[in-house]
Scaffold this active site. Structure first.
Site, PDB file in Angstrom:
ATOM      1  N   PHE A   1       0.519  -1.139   0.148  1.00  0.00           N
ATOM      2  CA  PHE A   1      -0.079  -0.081   0.202  1.00  0.00           C
ATOM      3  C   PHE A   1       1.089   1.727  -0.393  1.00  0.00           C
ATOM      4  O   PHE A   1       0.126   1.851  -0.561  1.00  0.00           O
ATOM      5  CB  PHE A   1      -1.223   0.262   1.186  1.00  0.00           C
ATOM      6  CG  PHE A   1      -0.430   0.591   2.419  1.00  0.00           C
ATOM      7  CD1 PHE A   1       0.237  -0.351   3.459  1.00  0.00           C
ATOM      8  CD2 PHE A   1      -0.363   1.612   2.637  1.00  0.00           C
ATOM      9  CE1 PHE A   1       0.977  -0.126   4.675  1.00  0.00           C
ATOM     10  CE2 PHE A   1       0.034   2.393   4.102  1.00  0.00           C
ATOM     11  CZ  PHE A   1       0.672   0.930   5.009  1.00  0.00           C
ATOM     12  N   LYS A   2       2.338   1.082   0.311  1.00  0.00           N
ATOM     13  CA  LYS A   2       2.837   2.342   0.544  1.00  0.00           C
ATOM     14  C   LYS A   2       2.813   3.033  -0.698  1.00  0.00           C
ATOM     15  O   LYS A   2       4.162   3.908  -1.273  1.00  0.00           O
ATOM     16  CB  LYS A   2       4.249   2.034   1.081  1.00  0.00           C
ATOM     17  CG  LYS A   2       3.887   1.595   2.429  1.00  0.00           C
ATOM     18  CD  LYS A   2       5.304   1.621   3.218  1.00  0.00           C
ATOM     19  CE  LYS A   2       5.121   1.471   4.695  1.00  0.00           C
ATOM     20  NZ  LYS A   2       4.216  -0.068   5.366  1.00  0.00           N
ATOM     21  N   ASP A   3       2.969   2.374  -1.805  1.00  0.00           N
ATOM     22  CA  ASP A   3       3.294   2.921  -3.069  1.00  0.00           C
ATOM     23  C   ASP A   3       2.071   3.881  -3.092  1.00  0.00           C
ATOM     24  O   ASP A   3       3.043   5.202  -3.922  1.00  0.00           O
ATOM     25  CB  ASP A   3       2.613   2.119  -4.551  1.00  0.00           C
ATOM     26  CG  ASP A   3       3.412   0.582  -4.634  1.00  0.00           C
ATOM     27  OD1 ASP A   3       4.252   0.734  -4.844  1.00  0.00           O
ATOM     28  OD2 ASP A   3       2.964  -0.886  -4.765  1.00  0.00           O
TER      29      ASP A   3
END
Ligand code: PLP
Length: 446
Positions: A120-122
């Protein structure tokens, strides 16, 4: 004559950010993004949180994700990035889907892992890199060095998000032997403007080195910028997920409970911001592994951080969650108000493994350890909210934790193309042990 405010979808205000240590000047979005941490070591926090108009929530299901994200983030950027550029940044950030998958009656997995590094850090990394590139575009020759500590997924997402971004060098610190093989490859194989430092220590050692470098006046001239979740430009866009889930579940007309597998508490803190902007969220659950500083705090009111312990949900192996202070700010340190909106539970690796198996057995859904911790916290909280819908955030693709998932579920996972592309590349890292080694690396060309 009545004062008629000119209609504008874009408010031409300037958001100011203050330090949570209250001993540093207020700064603009750009300054907060570039400084990362305030000079007094405090985290930056926006001076105001203005609810979005009810009209927006009335028609949210008709809006594109890009439009939702723009409406949500614009007050935090103000007029510092022109509307057209901000919309372009958002479009490039949200280049993948955020599906909601039904796992059980009234329980959904919000899959945040369909981006380039399958974490999710994208979203935060892509948003931040493009904002930084925008602010750098009028400067000639002045380089920024982005430094980031990772316990797992941050490094890969930051490496991919910043790869090839002009005028930015990226240095990633990760704990040797404490990230998965795929995670390690994602941050050590890209080359170009990305360098990986392999630290002989745990995640907290990496994070301490990064914090120390920011306070080190002899490094001021290096234009250091942090890309950890303390950085407002990485942290704030994470609020988008909660809006996207609401958009998909609004027609169900039931209260929503979100469970976030939490490490540094950036994701859940962004969810609370979404609630402050008017998003109807009934309750938050911060689900942790045995690194349980926050669950203990909710029990006895004592904030007592401990060194982190290694677990199978390694991206959450954080002993002193850096964003928790932002959450406390939003509740004015009032524990009883806070507990009305927020619960936090911790789970062991053994419980997490059983949860992985239970989810798979009951619904055929393959989760991974972080999502499974989120599922466990959600189940526990839902006992108090029988008429609500629960959503756990699935923060990484199971392939990134195949060492755990494959043997426990007795499955073989197909390798997605995003991962395949890094598997055969050569690992390149520089081993370091102390802060002095780190500093020597930063000064290597002098
Ligand atoms: C970073 C990460 C988390 C924890 O998120 P925080 O915002 O630090 O609480 C959870 N799961 C995965 C897979 C992560 O990479």
């Amino acid at each position: 004559m009545a004062y008629c405010k000119k209609y504008s979808a874009y408010s031409y205000i300037k958001m100011k950010y203050y330090s949570l240590n209250h001993n540093a000047p207020k700064v603009s979005f750009q300054e907060a993004l570039i400084q990362g941490l305030a000079p007094d070591k405090g985290l930056y926090f926006p001076e105001s949180l203005t609810p979005i108009s009810s009209d927006f929530f009335d028609k949210i299901e008709t809006l594109s994700n890009e439009e939702i994200a723009f409406q949500a983030i614009q007050q935090f950027v103000g007029d510092e990035i022109p509307e057209a550029n901000l919309r372009q940044i958002i479009t490039e950030t949200l280049c993948f889907d955020f599906p909601l998958v039904k796992v059980e009656n009234n329980i959904y997995s919000l899959e945040l892992f369909h981006g380039p590094t399958m974490a999710f850090k994208d979203v935060g990394a892509r948003f931040m890199s493009r904002c930084l590139a925008y602010f750098n575009s009028d400067k000639k020759g002045a380089k920024n060095t982005v430094i980031v500590a990772t316990s797992g997924d941050t490094g890969g997402a930051v490496a991919s998000g910043f790869l090839g971004v002009e005028g930015v060098d990226v240095v990633i610190l990760y704990p040797s032997g404490k990230v998965s093989d795929i995670q390690e490859r994602q941050l050590t194989t890209l080359g170009q403007n990305i360098t990986a430092l392999e630290v002989d220590g745990v995640f907290d050692d990496c994070q301490d080195m990064v914090k120390k470098a920011f306070l080190d006046e002899s490094l001021n001239y290096k234009n250091l910028t942090s890309a950890n979740s303390i950085n407002i430009a990485r942290w704030l866009p994470q609020m988008f997920y909660f809006f996207f889930a609401y958009k998909q579940l609004k027609s169900e007309n039931k209260p929503l409970i979100f469970s976030c597998p939490s490490g540094n508490f950036g994701n859940i803190c962004a969810g609370i911001i979404a609630k402050k902007l008017g998003l109807p969220i009934e309750h938050f659950v911060a689900s942790t592994n045995v690194n349980d500083t926050v669950p203990r705090f909710l029990e006895d009111g004592l904030y007592d951080p401990k060194p982190s312990e290694a677990t199978i949900s390694n991206a959450m192996d954080v002993g002193n969650p850096s964003n928790f202070i932002r959450i406390q700010e939003m509740y004015k340190n009032d524990l009883s108000e806070f507990k009305k909106d927020f619960s936090s539970f911790s789970f062991t690796d053994a419980e997490t493994e059983v949860a992985l198996q239970t989810i798979y057995k009951n619904s055929g859904y393959i989760a991974e350890p972080h999502g499974a911790v989120g599922f466990l916290g959600l189940k526990k909280e839902l006992q108090n909210h029988p008429n609500s819908i629960g959503i756990f955030l699935e923060t990484a693709h199971p392939i990134k934790f195949l060492d755990v998932v494959e043997p426990f579920l007795n499955v073989k996972l197909p390798i997605p193309t995003q991962i395949e592309s890094v598997l055969n590349k050569e690992k390149l890292s520089i081993k370091i042990k102390t802060y002095e080694d780190f500093k020597a690396y930063l000064k290597r060309n002098e």
